[in-house]
Design an enzyme around this catalytic site. Structure first.
Site, PDB file in Angstrom:
ATOM      1  N   TYR A   1      54.663  59.911 -85.531  1.00 31.68           N
ATOM      2  CA  TYR A   1      53.442  59.218 -85.611  1.00 31.68           C
ATOM      3  C   TYR A   1      53.342  57.685 -84.802  1.00 31.68           C
ATOM      4  O   TYR A   1      52.346  57.276 -84.477  1.00 31.68           O
ATOM      5  CB  TYR A   1      53.197  58.833 -87.047  1.00 31.68           C
ATOM      6  CG  TYR A   1      54.287  58.640 -87.962  1.00 31.68           C
ATOM      7  CD1 TYR A   1      54.832  57.316 -88.167  1.00 31.68           C
ATOM      8  CD2 TYR A   1      54.973  59.521 -88.725  1.00 31.68           C
ATOM      9  CE1 TYR A   1      55.866  56.838 -88.716  1.00 31.68           C
ATOM     10  CE2 TYR A   1      56.141  59.054 -89.369  1.00 31.68           C
ATOM     11  CZ  TYR A   1      56.599  57.865 -89.515  1.00 31.68           C
ATOM     12  OH  TYR A   1      57.768  57.554 -90.171  1.00 31.68           O
TER      13      TYR A   1
ATOM     14  N   LYS B   1      34.089  50.273 -87.984  1.00 30.28           N
ATOM     15  CA  LYS B   1      33.700  49.019 -86.875  1.00 30.28           C
ATOM     16  C   LYS B   1      33.315  47.908 -87.982  1.00 30.28           C
ATOM     17  O   LYS B   1      31.887  47.744 -88.267  1.00 30.28           O
ATOM     18  CB  LYS B   1      32.369  49.601 -86.109  1.00 30.28           C
ATOM     19  CG  LYS B   1      32.363  48.730 -84.761  1.00 30.28           C
ATOM     20  CD  LYS B   1      31.260  49.397 -83.858  1.00 30.28           C
ATOM     21  CE  LYS B   1      31.132  48.474 -82.906  1.00 30.28           C
ATOM     22  NZ  LYS B   1      30.098  49.006 -82.006  1.00 30.28           N
TER      23      LYS B   1
ATOM     24  N   GLU C   1      28.058  43.099 -77.051  1.00 33.45           N
ATOM     25  CA  GLU C   1      28.994  44.037 -77.593  1.00 33.45           C
ATOM     26  C   GLU C   1      29.897  44.114 -76.129  1.00 33.45           C
ATOM     27  O   GLU C   1      31.000  44.419 -76.311  1.00 33.45           O
ATOM     28  CB  GLU C   1      28.603  45.154 -78.098  1.00 33.45           C
ATOM     29  CG  GLU C   1      28.420  45.111 -79.660  1.00 33.45           C
ATOM     30  CD  GLU C   1      27.761  46.494 -80.069  1.00 33.45           C
ATOM     31  OE1 GLU C   1      28.342  46.770 -81.104  1.00 33.45           O
ATOM     32  OE2 GLU C   1      26.934  47.007 -79.689  1.00 33.45           O
TER      33      GLU C   1
ATOM     34  N   GLU D   1      30.776  57.818 -81.215  1.00 32.39           N
ATOM     35  CA  GLU D   1      30.850  59.537 -81.196  1.00 32.39           C
ATOM     36  C   GLU D   1      31.680  59.863 -79.907  1.00 32.39           C
ATOM     37  O   GLU D   1      32.362  60.732 -80.153  1.00 32.39           O
ATOM     38  CB  GLU D   1      29.471  59.729 -81.111  1.00 32.39           C
ATOM     39  CG  GLU D   1      28.726  59.685 -82.391  1.00 32.39           C
ATOM     40  CD  GLU D   1      28.092  58.346 -82.724  1.00 32.39           C
ATOM     41  OE1 GLU D   1      27.223  58.185 -83.475  1.00 32.39           O
ATOM     42  OE2 GLU D   1      28.320  57.406 -81.972  1.00 32.39           O
TER      43      GLU D   1
END
Length: 115
Positions: free
Chosen positions: A53, A98, A21, A73
């Site tokens: 935005y 993900k 990763e 997290e």
């Protein structure tokens, strides 16, 4: 409270705990919901009183691509604090998927709420 949302913001970045990763970019898909009082923007038709935005989206992209974390997290907590501070958002909910991680699932992810 009124809500401003951004849905399906796809960002390619490096994130994860496994060695593979750390070598590849993966897509993350963000949904954000932010508390914002639209009263003054609605009365004046002036962007200065709205939560822009486009500017929030640009900042999310910059933040995600400019920082490398192992865990979603940590990424989400840091992103939430950054957006709350920089845009004076009282409450924010961020959901991230993900999709490249679990081949038998459409996506895995995390959702946090701050404020």
């Amino acid at each position: 409270m009124d809500k401003v949302f951004i849905r399906g913001l796809k960002i390619e970045t490096v994130i994860g705990v496994f060695a593979w990763e750390k070598q590849v970019q993966q897509p993350l898909i963000f949904d954000l919901t932010m508390d914002w009082d639209i009263t003054k923007a609605a009365e004046t038709d002036d962007l200065a009183y709205a939560l822009n935005y486009a500017a929030v989206s640009d900042r999310v992209i910059e933040f995600v691509q400019g920082n490398q974390y192992d865990l979603l997290e940590r990424l989400l907590v840091q992103l939430a604090e950054t957006l709350r501070t920089e845009f004076s958002i009282s409450k924010i909910k961020i959901r991230v998927e993900k999709p490249a991680v679990a081949p038998d699932a459409i996506a895995v992810g995390l959702e946090i709420e701050r404020g």
